[in-house]
Design a protein around this motif. Structure first.
Motif, PDB file in Angstrom:
ATOM      1  N   GLU A 259       0.821  -1.209   0.000  1.00  0.00           N
ATOM      2  CA  GLU A 259       0.000   0.000   0.000  1.00  0.00           C
ATOM      3  C   GLU A 259       0.858   1.264   0.000  1.00  0.00           C
ATOM      4  O   GLU A 259       0.513   2.272  -0.629  1.00  0.00           O
ATOM      5  CB  GLU A 259      -0.946  -0.028   1.211  1.00  0.00           C
ATOM      6  CG  GLU A 259      -1.802   1.202   1.405  1.00  0.00           C
ATOM      7  CD  GLU A 259      -2.878   1.418   0.340  1.00  0.00           C
ATOM      8  OE1 GLU A 259      -3.726   2.318   0.521  1.00  0.00           O
ATOM      9  OE2 GLU A 259      -2.878   0.692  -0.685  1.00  0.00           O
ATOM     10  N   GLN A 310      -5.949   7.810   0.707  1.00  0.00           N
ATOM     11  CA  GLN A 310      -5.858   7.337   2.077  1.00  0.00           C
ATOM     12  C   GLN A 310      -5.096   6.014   2.154  1.00  0.00           C
ATOM     13  O   GLN A 310      -5.180   5.182   1.244  1.00  0.00           O
ATOM     14  CB  GLN A 310      -7.259   7.144   2.681  1.00  0.00           C
ATOM     15  CG  GLN A 310      -8.091   8.417   2.699  1.00  0.00           C
ATOM     16  CD  GLN A 310      -7.445   9.514   3.511  1.00  0.00           C
ATOM     17  OE1 GLN A 310      -7.003   9.286   4.639  1.00  0.00           O
ATOM     18  NE2 GLN A 310      -7.402  10.707   2.948  1.00  0.00           N
ATOM     19  N   ARG A 312      -4.874   2.439   3.358  1.00  0.00           N
ATOM     20  CA  ARG A 312      -5.798   1.418   3.811  1.00  0.00           C
ATOM     21  C   ARG A 312      -5.193   0.037   3.597  1.00  0.00           C
ATOM     22  O   ARG A 312      -4.547  -0.218   2.582  1.00  0.00           O
ATOM     23  CB  ARG A 312      -7.134   1.523   3.054  1.00  0.00           C
ATOM     24  CG  ARG A 312      -7.960   2.735   3.442  1.00  0.00           C
ATOM     25  CD  ARG A 312      -9.217   2.903   2.628  1.00  0.00           C
ATOM     26  NE  ARG A 312     -10.011   1.677   2.491  1.00  0.00           N
ATOM     27  CZ  ARG A 312     -11.229   1.637   1.970  1.00  0.00           C
ATOM     28  NH1 ARG A 312     -11.812   2.778   1.556  1.00  0.00           N
ATOM     29  NH2 ARG A 312     -11.873   0.498   1.857  1.00  0.00           N
ATOM     30  N   ASP A 314      -6.997  -2.746   3.402  1.00  0.00           N
ATOM     31  CA  ASP A 314      -8.024  -3.670   2.911  1.00  0.00           C
ATOM     32  C   ASP A 314      -8.214  -3.559   1.403  1.00  0.00           C
ATOM     33  O   ASP A 314      -9.306  -3.796   0.879  1.00  0.00           O
ATOM     34  CB  ASP A 314      -9.355  -3.395   3.620  1.00  0.00           C
ATOM     35  CG  ASP A 314      -9.879  -1.984   3.359  1.00  0.00           C
ATOM     36  OD1 ASP A 314      -9.122  -1.143   2.831  1.00  0.00           O
ATOM     37  OD2 ASP A 314     -11.054  -1.719   3.696  1.00  0.00           O
ATOM     38  N   ARG A 315      -7.170  -3.212   0.669  1.00  0.00           N
ATOM     39  CA  ARG A 315      -7.311  -2.989  -0.771  1.00  0.00           C
ATOM     40  C   ARG A 315      -7.585  -4.274  -1.546  1.00  0.00           C
ATOM     41  O   ARG A 315      -8.243  -4.253  -2.586  1.00  0.00           O
ATOM     42  CB  ARG A 315      -6.035  -2.333  -1.321  1.00  0.00           C
ATOM     43  CG  ARG A 315      -5.749  -0.947  -0.741  1.00  0.00           C
ATOM     44  CD  ARG A 315      -6.820   0.038  -1.099  1.00  0.00           C
ATOM     45  NE  ARG A 315      -6.492   1.392  -0.658  1.00  0.00           N
ATOM     46  CZ  ARG A 315      -7.331   2.415  -0.741  1.00  0.00           C
ATOM     47  NH1 ARG A 315      -8.543   2.233  -1.233  1.00  0.00           N
ATOM     48  NH2 ARG A 315      -6.964   3.608  -0.334  1.00  0.00           N
TER      49      ARG A 315
END
Length: 380
Positions: A259, A310, A312, A314-315
């Motif tokens: 990420e 942002q 995150r 949980d992509r």
């Protein structure tokens, strides 16, 4: 926001494809389309330089060796040559070699007083030197030699980034290429690393010639260090600043690093050339046209990444395209992640990392790359 990133976002939202007269290029902007085009057999790697057809014979003669050098980089090579280069290079990225390079990074970070955790510039004091330590180990050079290699690389990158002829830039790049070529032949002859030994053997067996080897080293030097530094700076900033940064990294370091790389997207685009007419999104892109796959725009596409700016965890999949994919994917991507994890592990293990209120990075964001200027304690 950078004006370049703002424009990339704007054209992504205006449509799936854009013809840009000034750069004589078709821009592909959305994640799903970039994802597919990265492995589309109708695209080749080599593109036509936008200014070479306007050069005088004397200018063309000066630039010819440098253009040939860049055209031989694995990332700009088409099959079957590209396949042969990858087959030769990939064995250099064994688990044992990657572990050896990671240990070089950790050894550098373990030096007493080498990291300005609470003051100074973390980029200059820790991140860049750690990445350089990894590159030194991989290439088989020493720290003093890396200074010279970096100077040659800067001159060559200055040439690659030009969109018009500039005599001083071209002359400096020409001299740099001659000196860099002699240096690569020398270190390969000494077999200082897995890469240098592999390249020497490939020349002796006739699989590669020295121009190929110099091109491989050129891509490794120019295309590995700066993107790794940029992605690691982004990751370090998130680790220190995000309220769940430490927990996220410890629980899933691979996801955290992925990420961070998406948010950094160090290289903004991948240029390609059409090998045949392509009908796409109501347009006919002719054979021989230049297509620009906007990696950074794809990685900020809210259709694939809700709240794209942002951080995150949980992509999910498919992942980002910062290092491209398919046969033109970055061969050093795994090594870059390994070096990033070594530095981030050191930050996690050092309590002083989280004793500062916040870290802030200052970025230089151009049309083609994101490069950090510094990573310092945020002003209150």
């Amino acid at each position: 926001m950078s004006k370049h990133l703002a424009w990339y976002d704007e054209i992504r939202e205006s449509g799936r494809v854009l013809w840009h007269e000034e750069t004589q290029s078709w821009y592909i902007t959305r994640f799903a389309d970039v994802w597919d085009f990265l492995v589309d057999s109708r695209l080749g790697a080599r593109t036509t330089d936008t200014f070479t057809d306007r050069m005088t014979p004397e200018q063309a003669e000066l630039c010819a060796p440098i253009l040939d050098f860049v055209s031989k980089w694995p990332v700009f090579s088409d099959t079957p040559r590209h396949t042969g280069l990858h087959r030769t290079i990939l064995p250099c990225f064994t688990s044992a070699e990657t572990d050896r390079i990671g240990e070089a990074v950790r050894s550098h970070l373990a030096k007493d007083g080498s990291i300005p955790w609470q003051s100074g510039d973390l980029l200059a004091g820790a991140i860049r030197p750690a990445c350089e330590a990894g590159l030194v180990a991989f290439l088989g050079v020493d720290s003093d030699e890396l200074v010279r290699v970096s100077e040659w690389s800067a001159r060559l990158i200055a040439f690659v980034g030009r969109t018009e002829y500039h005599h001083e830039t071209m002359t400096r790049a020409s001299v740099a290429l001659r000196e860099f070529s002699d240096f690569v032949v020398h270190i390969c002859g000494e077999g200082r690393s897995a890469l240098s030994s592999t390249m020497q053997r490939a020349v002796e067996e006739g699989a590669l010639d020295w121009a190929d080897v110099v091109a491989v080293y050129g891509q490794m030097v120019t295309g590995f260090l700066q993107p790794t530094v940029s992605a690691l700076t982004m990751a370090a900033e998130i680790l220190a600043n995000h309220p769940d940064g430490l927990k996220a990294y410890v629980s899933a370091p691979d996801t955290f690093i992925s990420e961070s790389i998406r948010l950094a997207s160090p290289f903004h685009f991948a240029p390609r050339r059409t090998l045949e007419d392509i009908e796409f999104a109501g347009e006919v892109i002719p054979e021989g046209a230049r297509i620009v796959l906007l990696l950074v725009s794809a990685n900020r596409d809210p259709r694939r990444f809700p709240e794209p700016m942002q951080f995150r965890m949980d992509r999910g999949t498919p992942p980002h395209v910062a290092f491209a994919r398919g046969r033109y994917a970055c061969v050093g991507a795994g090594l870059a992640r390994h070096i990033m994890q070594g530095v981030l592990d050191a930050m996690v293990e050092e309590p002083r990392t989280f004793a500062v209120e916040a870290l802030t990075a200052d970025w230089n964001i151009g049309p083609g790359m994101r490069m950090p200027k510094c990573l310092v304690k945020a002003r209150s």
